[in-house]
Design a protein around this motif. Structure first.
Motif, PDB file in Angstrom:
ATOM      1  N   GLY A 108       0.847  -1.196   0.000  1.00 21.69           N
ATOM      2  CA  GLY A 108       0.000   0.000   0.000  1.00 21.69           C
ATOM      3  C   GLY A 108       0.881   1.244   0.000  1.00 21.69           C
ATOM      4  N   SER A 109       0.319   2.361  -0.454  1.00 25.71           N
ATOM      5  CA  SER A 109       1.134   3.572  -0.468  1.00 25.71           C
ATOM      6  C   SER A 109       1.203   4.193   0.928  1.00 25.71           C
ATOM      7  CB  SER A 109       0.625   4.577  -1.499  1.00 25.71           C
ATOM      8  OG  SER A 109      -0.673   4.982  -1.210  1.00 25.71           O
ATOM      9  N   GLN A 110       0.318   3.765   1.823  1.00 31.50           N
ATOM     10  CA  GLN A 110       0.420   4.212   3.222  1.00 31.50           C
ATOM     11  C   GLN A 110       1.777   3.782   3.782  1.00 31.50           C
ATOM     12  OE1 GLN A 110      -1.770   6.105   4.634  1.00 31.50           O
ATOM     13  NE2 GLN A 110      -1.216   6.008   6.776  1.00 31.50           N
ATOM     14  N   ASN A 113       4.637   5.843   2.314  1.00 36.75           N
ATOM     15  CA  ASN A 113       4.814   7.142   2.969  1.00 36.75           C
ATOM     16  C   ASN A 113       5.555   6.986   4.293  1.00 36.75           C
ATOM     17  OD1 ASN A 113       3.381   8.476   0.929  1.00 36.75           O
ATOM     18  ND2 ASN A 113       1.436   8.002   1.899  1.00 36.75           N
ATOM     19  N   TYR A 146      -3.438  15.103   3.901  1.00 31.92           N
ATOM     20  CA  TYR A 146      -3.961  13.759   4.215  1.00 31.92           C
ATOM     21  C   TYR A 146      -3.813  13.358   5.700  1.00 31.92           C
ATOM     22  CZ  TYR A 146      -3.940   8.607   3.905  1.00 31.92           C
ATOM     23  OH  TYR A 146      -4.159   7.268   4.106  1.00 31.92           O
ATOM     24  N   SER A 193      -0.146  15.616  -1.530  1.00 35.48           N
ATOM     25  CA  SER A 193      -0.952  14.678  -2.318  1.00 35.48           C
ATOM     26  C   SER A 193      -1.577  15.477  -3.460  1.00 35.48           C
ATOM     27  CB  SER A 193      -2.010  13.987  -1.455  1.00 35.48           C
ATOM     28  OG  SER A 193      -2.830  14.894  -0.766  1.00 35.48           O
ATOM     29  N   ASN A 197      -5.998  15.047  -0.830  1.00 38.43           N
ATOM     30  CA  ASN A 197      -6.949  14.542   0.139  1.00 38.43           C
ATOM     31  C   ASN A 197      -6.680  15.375   1.398  1.00 38.43           C
ATOM     32  OD1 ASN A 197      -8.306  13.194   2.103  1.00 38.43           O
ATOM     33  ND2 ASN A 197      -7.299  11.214   1.816  1.00 38.43           N
ATOM     34  N   ASP A 225       2.311  12.374  -3.781  1.00 35.29           N
ATOM     35  CA  ASP A 225       1.452  11.219  -3.532  1.00 35.29           C
ATOM     36  C   ASP A 225       0.292  11.268  -4.529  1.00 35.29           C
ATOM     37  OD1 ASP A 225      -0.538   9.558  -2.547  1.00 35.29           O
ATOM     38  OD2 ASP A 225      -0.229  10.106  -0.452  1.00 35.29           O
ATOM     39  N   ALA A 227      -2.183   9.113  -5.004  1.00 35.43           N
ATOM     40  CA  ALA A 227      -3.182   8.071  -4.690  1.00 35.43           C
ATOM     41  C   ALA A 227      -4.439   8.192  -5.564  1.00 35.43           C
ATOM     42  CB  ALA A 227      -3.547   8.114  -3.212  1.00 35.43           C
ATOM     43  N   TYR A 228      -4.830   9.438  -5.889  1.00 37.15           N
ATOM     44  CA  TYR A 228      -6.028   9.651  -6.736  1.00 37.15           C
ATOM     45  C   TYR A 228      -5.631  10.191  -8.119  1.00 37.15           C
ATOM     46  CZ  TYR A 228      -8.037   9.472  -2.110  1.00 37.15           C
ATOM     47  OH  TYR A 228      -8.387   9.058  -0.854  1.00 37.15           O
ATOM     48  N   SER A 253      -0.731   4.200  -6.152  1.00 32.68           N
ATOM     49  CA  SER A 253      -1.466   3.163  -5.428  1.00 32.68           C
ATOM     50  C   SER A 253      -2.498   2.529  -6.350  1.00 32.68           C
ATOM     51  CB  SER A 253      -2.181   3.820  -4.245  1.00 32.68           C
ATOM     52  OG  SER A 253      -3.087   2.915  -3.656  1.00 32.68           O
ATOM     53  N   SER A 255      -5.170   1.291  -4.912  1.00 29.44           N
ATOM     54  CA  SER A 255      -6.368   1.260  -4.053  1.00 29.44           C
ATOM     55  C   SER A 255      -7.549   1.992  -4.661  1.00 29.44           C
ATOM     56  CB  SER A 255      -6.049   1.852  -2.686  1.00 29.44           C
ATOM     57  OG  SER A 255      -5.101   1.049  -2.042  1.00 29.44           O
ATOM     58  N   LYS A 256      -7.326   3.232  -5.093  1.00 33.62           N
ATOM     59  CA  LYS A 256      -8.466   4.051  -5.498  1.00 33.62           C
ATOM     60  C   LYS A 256      -8.968   3.657  -6.887  1.00 33.62           C
ATOM     61  CE  LYS A 256      -7.493   5.864  -1.606  1.00 33.62           C
ATOM     62  NZ  LYS A 256      -8.233   5.565  -0.379  1.00 33.62           N
ATOM     63  N   ARG A 263      -3.499  -4.223  -1.362  1.00 35.62           N
ATOM     64  CA  ARG A 263      -2.437  -3.482  -0.674  1.00 35.62           C
ATOM     65  C   ARG A 263      -1.208  -3.318  -1.574  1.00 35.62           C
ATOM     66  NH1 ARG A 263      -4.261  -0.643   0.995  1.00 35.62           N
ATOM     67  NH2 ARG A 263      -2.811   0.069   2.587  1.00 35.62           N
TER      68      ARG A 263
END
Ligand SMILES: Cc1ncc(COP(=O)(O)O)c(C=O)c1O
Length: 423
Positions: A108-110, A113, A146, A193, A197, A225, A227-228, A253, A255-256, A263
């Motif tokens: 995951g990108s969490q 980070n 975020y 990000s 976010n 980041d 992510a989106y 990521s 995820s989105k 993950r």
């Protein structure tokens, strides 16, 4: 028996904003009955889920594919052939010139980070051999930022932030603008990000160019980041260009896009950063998850993923975003001093309820009591320690739930916000 905790244990096992958010999200999804306008869970888009189903069937049908996906550890940086495919994809799509040595997969990108922040910032004795201890920091050049970053620093006080300027676009619409501030000597990296976010702000190409120039001049990093962002899931409503530079670290990521449980995070950076991520991965998790890589690799090779994002993912969220904004305009009392951040991407509306008589946390509790989950805004200001009433006047609202639920959620929100402004 009372657990004797280390500093690390005390910090990382204390309750945090992101923990409560994920708990609320997980519970609401499993129990049902709540209007979920809190977390960042992607929507279930039938056309996209059909692609995942097709890919899983293809994996099952291909001799050995399922067996290696489930049964073999990857290298700590990911599957070598996946990294090759991904490097070609970025070169084609973004006009970069990178190789597999510029890429590492993470859980995951969490996690990406966390590894990046703590690799670059925190207590440091300077370069090899030097003995000048200092605490290096991560600077967020535009907050709100975020919630998931807030508790990621192993060293205390690891984050700083620049306070944004507020630009009013119309009666009820506004946009944050980056206010370039002081870049202290202790800053190890800038991070943002894009789209942001929680505010759905899209930091402009010009702002990114200035940050890159600053980072390069100072020999520090800029972490972006996505992510989106682009090129996947591409929930971006204005055209921007992802840049490549030795001082930029990109985090992506799956995820989105609709694959949060695989993950899969992806870091693109200089080979030295990437090698260190791989080594940290090995200590922490041995190897990353292969499932997301196996699902999307052919979609990257054929560029199907780009078409899917352009034809399904972005239009889906754009439509939801426009619809939700229209419902806000329709349901909210026009006489109230409320402001909505212009939605330039991601899954959120960020509301600034200037003049509200209660704070963001109380509004959250009132809404929760009525079955609507949102996120209080004050969680989204990592590093901005100065008092600013704006921090307690905002909330984040996600628009990914079923339209009928979002519509009902906005009606309840409008009622509670009206009540929150009453004397
Ligand atoms: C801006 C941003 N970055 C990173 C993440 C982490 O996502 P994941 O670990 O699922 O890749 C999220 C998740 O909500 C996010 O919103």
């Amino acid at each position: 028996m009372k657990v004797q905790l280390s500093d690390f244990g005390r910090k990382f096992s204390a309750r945090s904003g992101i923990y409560e958010l994920m708990e609320d999200l997980g519970r609401a999804l499993s129990e049902g009955g709540k209007i979920m306008m809190g977390g960042g869970n992607p929507a279930h888009i039938p056309e996209v889920e059909a692609v995942w189903r097709r890919r899983l069937n293809e994996i099952l049908a291909k001799p050995g594919a399922m067996e290696t996906m489930l049964g073999d550890y990857d290298t700590p940086r990911g599957r070598p052939d996946f990294l090759e495919t991904l490097a070609s994809f970025f070169n084609r799509q973004c006009g970069w010139n990178i190789t597999a040595d510029n890429i590492a997969v993470t859980i995951g990108s969490q996690a990406a980070n966390f590894l990046l922040f703590n690799m670059l910032a925190g207590r440091s004795h300077g370069s090899e051999g030097a003995n000048r201890e200092m605490a290096r920091t991560i600077l967020f050049p535009l907050v709100p930022e975020y919630i998931g970053y807030c508790d990621q620093g192993v060293s205390p006080g690891m984050f700083r932030a620049w306070k944004p300027e507020v630009e009013f676009l119309s009666n009820h619409d506004f946009k944050y603008r980056m206010q370039f501030g002081k870049l202290d000597e202790d800053v190890a990296a800038l991070c943002l990000s894009r789209p942001t976010n929680p505010s759905a702000n899209l930091v402009t190409d010009e702002e990114i160019a200035r940050l890159v120039a600053l980072a390069r001049a100072r020999g520090i990093y800029l972490i972006i980041d996505h992510a989106y962002g682009q090129p996947f899931p591409n929930v971006v409503f204005k055209k921007v260009q992802p840049v490549w530079d030795e001082c930029v670290i990109h985090a992506f990521s799956l995820s989105k896009l609709g694959l949060p449980t695989t993950r899969t995070g992806i870091v693109v950076a200089s080979p030295e950063i990437i090698e260190r991520i791989g080594i940290m991965n090995a200590s922490l998790v041995l190897a990353t998850s292969t499932i997301g890589q196996a699902i999307i690799q052919p979609l990257l090779a054929s560029d199907e993923i780009t078409q899917m994002c352009e034809r399904c993912v972005r239009p889906f969220y754009k439509h939801r975003s426009d619809q939700t904004r229209a419902w806000i305009a329709e349901c909210f009392d026009d006489s109230l001093d409320y402001h909505v951040h212009v939605c330039e991407g991601a899954f959120f509306f960020w509301l600034w309820l200037r003049g509200m008589r209660i704070n963001d946390r109380e509004l959250y509790e009132r809404l929760k009591a009525r079955g609507v989950l949102i996120v209080p805004g004050s969680y989204f200001f990592p590093g901005l320690n100065e008092p600013w009433e704006h921090k307690q006047q905002c909330i984040r609202v996600t628009y990914c739930a079923e339209p009928s639920a979002v519509r009902r959620g906005i009606e309840i929100l409008a009622e509670e916000i009206k009540r929150a402004y009453e004397k």
